[in-house]
Scaffold this motif. Structure first.
Motif, PDB file in Angstrom:
ATOM      1  N   ARG A  69       0.856  -1.196   0.000  1.00 20.20           N
ATOM      2  CA  ARG A  69       0.000   0.000   0.000  1.00 20.20           C
ATOM      3  C   ARG A  69       0.885   1.236   0.000  1.00 20.20           C
ATOM      4  O   ARG A  69       1.908   1.272   0.684  1.00 20.20           O
ATOM      5  N   SER A  70       0.485   2.230  -0.730  1.00 19.69           N
ATOM      6  CA  SER A  70       1.297   3.444  -0.828  1.00 19.69           C
ATOM      7  C   SER A  70       1.292   4.236   0.478  1.00 19.69           C
ATOM      8  O   SER A  70       2.290   4.835   0.850  1.00 19.69           O
ATOM      9  N   GLU A  71       0.180   4.225   1.177  1.00 22.04           N
ATOM     10  CA  GLU A  71       0.078   4.906   2.472  1.00 22.04           C
ATOM     11  C   GLU A  71      -0.210   3.872   3.551  1.00 22.04           C
ATOM     12  O   GLU A  71      -1.191   3.150   3.467  1.00 22.04           O
ATOM     13  N   VAL A  72       0.645   3.819   4.543  1.00 23.27           N
ATOM     14  CA  VAL A  72       0.460   2.899   5.659  1.00 23.27           C
ATOM     15  C   VAL A  72      -0.185   3.675   6.800  1.00 23.27           C
ATOM     16  O   VAL A  72       0.328   4.706   7.233  1.00 23.27           O
ATOM     17  N   ARG A  73      -1.322   3.169   7.261  1.00 21.20           N
ATOM     18  CA  ARG A  73      -2.030   3.835   8.361  1.00 21.20           C
ATOM     19  C   ARG A  73      -1.399   3.441   9.697  1.00 21.20           C
ATOM     20  O   ARG A  73      -1.154   2.268   9.939  1.00 21.20           O
ATOM     21  N   TRP A  74      -1.147   4.418  10.517  1.00 16.55           N
ATOM     22  CA  TRP A  74      -0.677   4.158  11.869  1.00 16.55           C
ATOM     23  C   TRP A  74      -1.865   4.399  12.786  1.00 16.55           C
ATOM     24  O   TRP A  74      -2.133   5.521  13.213  1.00 16.55           O
ATOM     25  N   LEU A  75      -2.608   3.340  13.057  1.00 10.70           N
ATOM     26  CA  LEU A  75      -3.862   3.433  13.791  1.00 10.70           C
ATOM     27  C   LEU A  75      -3.699   4.018  15.185  1.00 10.70           C
ATOM     28  O   LEU A  75      -4.625   4.616  15.726  1.00 10.70           O
ATOM     29  N   GLN A  76      -2.530   3.861  15.743  1.00 17.31           N
ATOM     30  CA  GLN A  76      -2.271   4.320  17.106  1.00 17.31           C
ATOM     31  C   GLN A  76      -2.479   5.828  17.246  1.00 17.31           C
ATOM     32  O   GLN A  76      -2.808   6.304  18.324  1.00 17.31           O
ATOM     33  N   THR A  77      -2.330   6.559  16.170  1.00 22.53           N
ATOM     34  CA  THR A  77      -2.491   8.011  16.253  1.00 22.53           C
ATOM     35  C   THR A  77      -3.908   8.467  15.939  1.00 22.53           C
ATOM     36  O   THR A  77      -4.213   9.645  16.150  1.00 22.53           O
ATOM     37  N   ALA A  78      -4.771   7.582  15.441  1.00 22.50           N
ATOM     38  CA  ALA A  78      -6.079   8.039  14.977  1.00 22.50           C
ATOM     39  C   ALA A  78      -7.261   7.211  15.463  1.00 22.50           C
ATOM     40  O   ALA A  78      -8.371   7.719  15.509  1.00 22.50           O
ATOM     41  N   PHE A  79      -7.055   5.946  15.815  1.00 19.41           N
ATOM     42  CA  PHE A  79      -8.186   5.074  16.142  1.00 19.41           C
ATOM     43  C   PHE A  79      -8.710   5.397  17.535  1.00 19.41           C
ATOM     44  O   PHE A  79      -7.973   5.382  18.509  1.00 19.41           O
ATOM     45  N   GLU A  80      -9.992   5.668  17.617  1.00 24.98           N
ATOM     46  CA  GLU A  80     -10.621   6.038  18.888  1.00 24.98           C
ATOM     47  C   GLU A  80     -11.769   5.097  19.246  1.00 24.98           C
ATOM     48  O   GLU A  80     -12.619   5.458  20.046  1.00 24.98           O
ATOM     49  N   GLY A  81     -11.813   3.931  18.655  1.00 29.96           N
ATOM     50  CA  GLY A  81     -12.938   3.026  18.845  1.00 29.96           C
ATOM     51  C   GLY A  81     -13.111   2.530  20.271  1.00 29.96           C
ATOM     52  O   GLY A  81     -12.231   2.676  21.115  1.00 29.96           O
ATOM     53  N   SER A  82     -14.241   1.906  20.497  1.00 30.84           N
ATOM     54  CA  SER A  82     -14.564   1.303  21.788  1.00 30.84           C
ATOM     55  C   SER A  82     -13.683   0.075  22.027  1.00 30.84           C
ATOM     56  O   SER A  82     -12.975  -0.389  21.124  1.00 30.84           O
ATOM     57  N   LYS A  83     -13.810  -0.461  23.224  1.00 32.10           N
ATOM     58  CA  LYS A  83     -13.084  -1.699  23.540  1.00 32.10           C
ATOM     59  C   LYS A  83     -13.495  -2.806  22.572  1.00 32.10           C
ATOM     60  O   LYS A  83     -12.647  -3.521  22.031  1.00 32.10           O
ATOM     61  N   ALA A  84     -14.793  -2.919  22.320  1.00 32.18           N
ATOM     62  CA  ALA A  84     -15.285  -3.935  21.383  1.00 32.18           C
ATOM     63  C   ALA A  84     -14.744  -3.699  19.977  1.00 32.18           C
ATOM     64  O   ALA A  84     -14.408  -4.659  19.273  1.00 32.18           O
ATOM     65  N   ALA A  85     -14.628  -2.446  19.580  1.00 34.85           N
ATOM     66  CA  ALA A  85     -14.075  -2.133  18.257  1.00 34.85           C
ATOM     67  C   ALA A  85     -12.596  -2.496  18.181  1.00 34.85           C
ATOM     68  O   ALA A  85     -12.109  -2.967  17.147  1.00 34.85           O
ATOM     69  N   HIS A  86     -11.868  -2.299  19.281  1.00 38.42           N
ATOM     70  CA  HIS A  86     -10.462  -2.717  19.323  1.00 38.42           C
ATOM     71  C   HIS A  86     -10.347  -4.224  19.134  1.00 38.42           C
ATOM     72  O   HIS A  86      -9.513  -4.706  18.361  1.00 38.42           O
ATOM     73  N   VAL A  87     -11.173  -4.963  19.859  1.00 34.26           N
ATOM     74  CA  VAL A  87     -11.143  -6.436  19.769  1.00 34.26           C
ATOM     75  C   VAL A  87     -11.449  -6.882  18.347  1.00 34.26           C
ATOM     76  O   VAL A  87     -10.743  -7.729  17.778  1.00 34.26           O
ATOM     77  N   ALA A  88     -12.487  -6.313  17.746  1.00 31.74           N
ATOM     78  CA  ALA A  88     -12.857  -6.691  16.378  1.00 31.74           C
ATOM     79  C   ALA A  88     -11.734  -6.374  15.398  1.00 31.74           C
ATOM     80  O   ALA A  88     -11.401  -7.191  14.529  1.00 31.74           O
TER      81      ALA A  88
END
Length: 178
Positions: A69-88
Motif C-alpha cells: 500500500r502506498s500509504e500505511v495507516r498508523w492506527l495508534q495516532t487516529a483510532f478512537e474506537g470502543s473496547k469492542a471495536a479494538h477487539v474486532a
C-alpha cells in the motif's frame, strides 16, 4: 551471517499461532471493565488500551506494507474506537496477516521488502525476517499485556506460549486420528 533455510509452512504455523494467541487475548479484553481497560498502568504504554492499540497498529502497518500500500495507516495516532471495536479490529488484523502468509509465494521469502518506518527511515529487509518480527513483536507485547491485566486485577489469563499452541495442535491431530 550464513543463509537460514525458512519455509512458507513455518510462517503459516507462526501466523496461526499469532492469531490463536491474539484471539485468547481478545477474550481477556472482552471481560475487562471500562475502568480496567483505560486505567493508567505503565509499561511500554500507559494502559491496557494503549498497549493493545499499539499491537494492532503495528500488525496492521506490516500487513499494509506487505500488501504494498502506498500509504500505511498508523492506527495508534487516529483510532478512537470502543473496547469492542479494538477487539474486532485486532481479530481482523491477525486474520489478515495469516491470510497474507497463506497466499505468499514461498520463492519470495528471501526477497527484501523496501519500506519506510513511521519516522520516514527507509529500510530493505527480507520478508522472512519481517514475518518473524511481526510474530515476535506481538509475543513481546502479549507478555506485557498479561502483566498489565494482573495489575488491574484480572486473573483469568492463560499461557499464550508457542509450545502451548503446538501442544494443542498435537492434541487435535491425535483426537482426529482416533
Amino acid at each position: 551471517m550464513s543463509k537460514i533455510i525458512m519455509t512458507k509452512q513455518y510462517f503459516k504455523e507462526l501466523a496461526a499461532f499469532n492469531e490463536w494467541a491474539n484471539t485468547l487475548a481478545c477474550g481477556w479484553i472482552d471481560q475487562l471493565t471500562d475502568e480496567q481497560w483505560n486505567r493508567t498502568v505503565v509499561s511500554s504504554f500507559t494502559s491496557i488500551r494503549d498497549t493493545v492499540l499499539h499491537m494492532i497498529s503495528a500488525e496492521n502497518a506490516w500487513v499494509e506494507r506487505f500488501q504494498k500500500r502506498s500509504e500505511v495507516r498508523w492506527l495508534q495516532t487516529a483510532f478512537e474506537g470502543s473496547k469492542a471495536a479494538h477487539v474486532a479490529l485486532w481479530k481482523q488484523t491477525s486474520a489478515a496477516f495469516q491470510t497474507f502468509i497463506e497466499g505468499f509465494d514461498e520463492a519470495l521469502l528471501y526477497t527484501p521488502l523496501d519500506f519506510k518506518r513511521q519516522n520516514g527511515e527507509a529500510h530493505s529487509i527480507p520478508y522472512y525476517q519481517l514475518f518473524a518480527h511481526v510474530v515476535n513483536h506481538a509475543t513481546y507485547h502479549r507478555g506485557q499485556l498479561v502483566t498489565l491485566l494482573r495489575q488491574v486485577g484480572f486473573t483469568g489469563v492463560q499461557s499464550t506460549d508457542l509450545m502451548g499452541f503446538y501442544r494443542l495442535a498435537q492434541q487435535r491431530t491425535e483426537s482426529s486420528s482416533e
